[in-house]
Structure formats: structure tokens, C-alpha cells
Design a protein around this motif. Sequence first.
Motif, short mmCIF file in Angstrom:
data_model
loop_
_atom_site.label_atom_id
_atom_site.label_comp_id
_atom_site.label_asym_id
_atom_site.label_seq_id
_atom_site.Cartn_x
_atom_site.Cartn_y
_atom_site.Cartn_z
N VAL A 186 0.83 -1.20 0.00
CA VAL A 186 0.00 0.00 0.00
C VAL A 186 0.87 1.25 0.00
O VAL A 186 0.64 2.20 -0.76
CB VAL A 186 -0.96 0.01 1.21
N GLU A 204 2.73 1.62 -3.40
CA GLU A 204 1.77 1.96 -4.47
C GLU A 204 1.33 3.41 -4.38
O GLU A 204 1.26 4.12 -5.39
CB GLU A 204 0.55 1.03 -4.40
N PRO A 227 -5.79 -4.02 -6.17
CA PRO A 227 -5.96 -2.80 -5.37
C PRO A 227 -7.34 -2.17 -5.58
O PRO A 227 -7.94 -2.30 -6.65
CB PRO A 227 -4.87 -1.87 -5.91
N GLN A 255 -7.91 1.67 -0.88
CA GLN A 255 -6.56 1.37 -0.40
C GLN A 255 -5.49 2.26 -1.03
O GLN A 255 -4.50 2.60 -0.38
CB GLN A 255 -6.22 -0.09 -0.71
N TRP A 299 -0.39 -4.75 -7.38
CA TRP A 299 0.42 -4.39 -6.23
C TRP A 299 1.90 -4.48 -6.63
O TRP A 299 2.26 -5.25 -7.54
CB TRP A 299 0.16 -5.33 -5.06
#
Length: 225
Positions: free
Chosen positions: A33, A36, A106, A110, A177
Amino acid sequence: MRLRLLAVAIAAALAAGAITLIIVMSPNLAIDVTVERDVQATNWGPLALAFPVFSWIGDAKGAVLDVVVFIAVLIWNRRAWMLAVAGALTGGWYLLISHLINRARPTTAQVLQVTEHPGASSFPSGHTIFIVTVTVVLMLCLGYRYLPRWARPIGWAVVALIVFDGAISRIYTGAHWPTDVLAGVLIAVAWISFVVSIRWISDRAFVSERNGPVATLTERAGLAS
């Protein structure tokens, strides 16, 4: 066998296996997370111009490009056809792993954006496997035959740039991801390194029917083992 390339293949396969095991045990990673979001918050400048191209090559269009690459190899270095076909089998690894591991992609809750949301499993990145395979196969089958020695590092630099840009694009669009993309690179590297380590497959790509050996991969890359 070329032992150094075989060692690279084993190391990349073990790394890909380790990432796969982590994803199986914990599909939602905080580091994914964070990375990204950082990638999506970055202005990638000219590199972003190619992002739509990397999204476009998925599905059947990628298969068409595979055929085009194979035809190009047949025309300009037909003795390398076996290397081109064996390298393209990375697609089989993607199909196998993506069917065994069903990882959610994703979501906007998020990450910062999701502009592309394919329906298949997020792990691994098939686009990344495809990009690595196509660029490396072209370099091995055609670049090593037609580029002068001084230009080959430039060729590999172009390959690395394309792979990097493609990897970033898959994260930036929210399609994958970061660990999906990293695993895709490792899977492709592992398989292609293994294929090239088998001399009776790869040596044909570096031999001219008229002029004898153009230069073996051992001579060009210093892989004497």
C-alpha cells in the motif's frame, strides 16, 4: 549448461517463490500500500506517455505481438526460433500461478487511484512477465546478432528502461500491487535465464549458418561456465 546463468535462474526462482509464499500467508501487505501510493503520487514525466501502451498490450493483443516477434525471429535469425519459443513459455507460468493464487487487486479505498481493473487474479503481473519476455527475447535473438559489440550495453539499457517503465505503469494504474510486479519480473528472469543456460537451445541463436559462430553468449557476456 551455463552454470552462472543457471545460478541466476535458481536465485530468481527462489526469490519469486519466497514472495509467493508471503502473499499466500498475507495477501494484504502494508508495504504494498505504501509503495503503491508513493508511485501514484509521483510525476513520472515522459515515462508516463508509455503507460497506456503497456495497458493496451494485454489479452489477445499480447498474443498477436508474440506472433509478430516470432515471425521477426524467423526472418532475421531463424536459427533462434527455439530460444524464442522456449522463452515465450513464461506465459505458461503466469497461467499456472494466477490460477493457483487468487489475490484481490488494489481498490480505491486502499490506493490513490484505480484506472484499470482486470478481472483475473492480481498475482503475478502477467503484463510484466510479458514485457520482460518480449524485450529480452528480442535482445537475445536479434540484438546479439545485429548490434555491434559497443552497442549491446545500450540495447540492454533500453530493455531495462522498458521493463522499468512497464512495471511502474502497472502500479501507477492501480492494476497491480508492487509485489505482483516484482514477482512477474523474477518469474520471467528465472525462466529465461534457465532457457539460455541450456546450450543446445541458446547456442543456435548466436550461430550464423554462413559465417559460423557469430559469438557465443559465453564470449559476449563472460559466462565461461
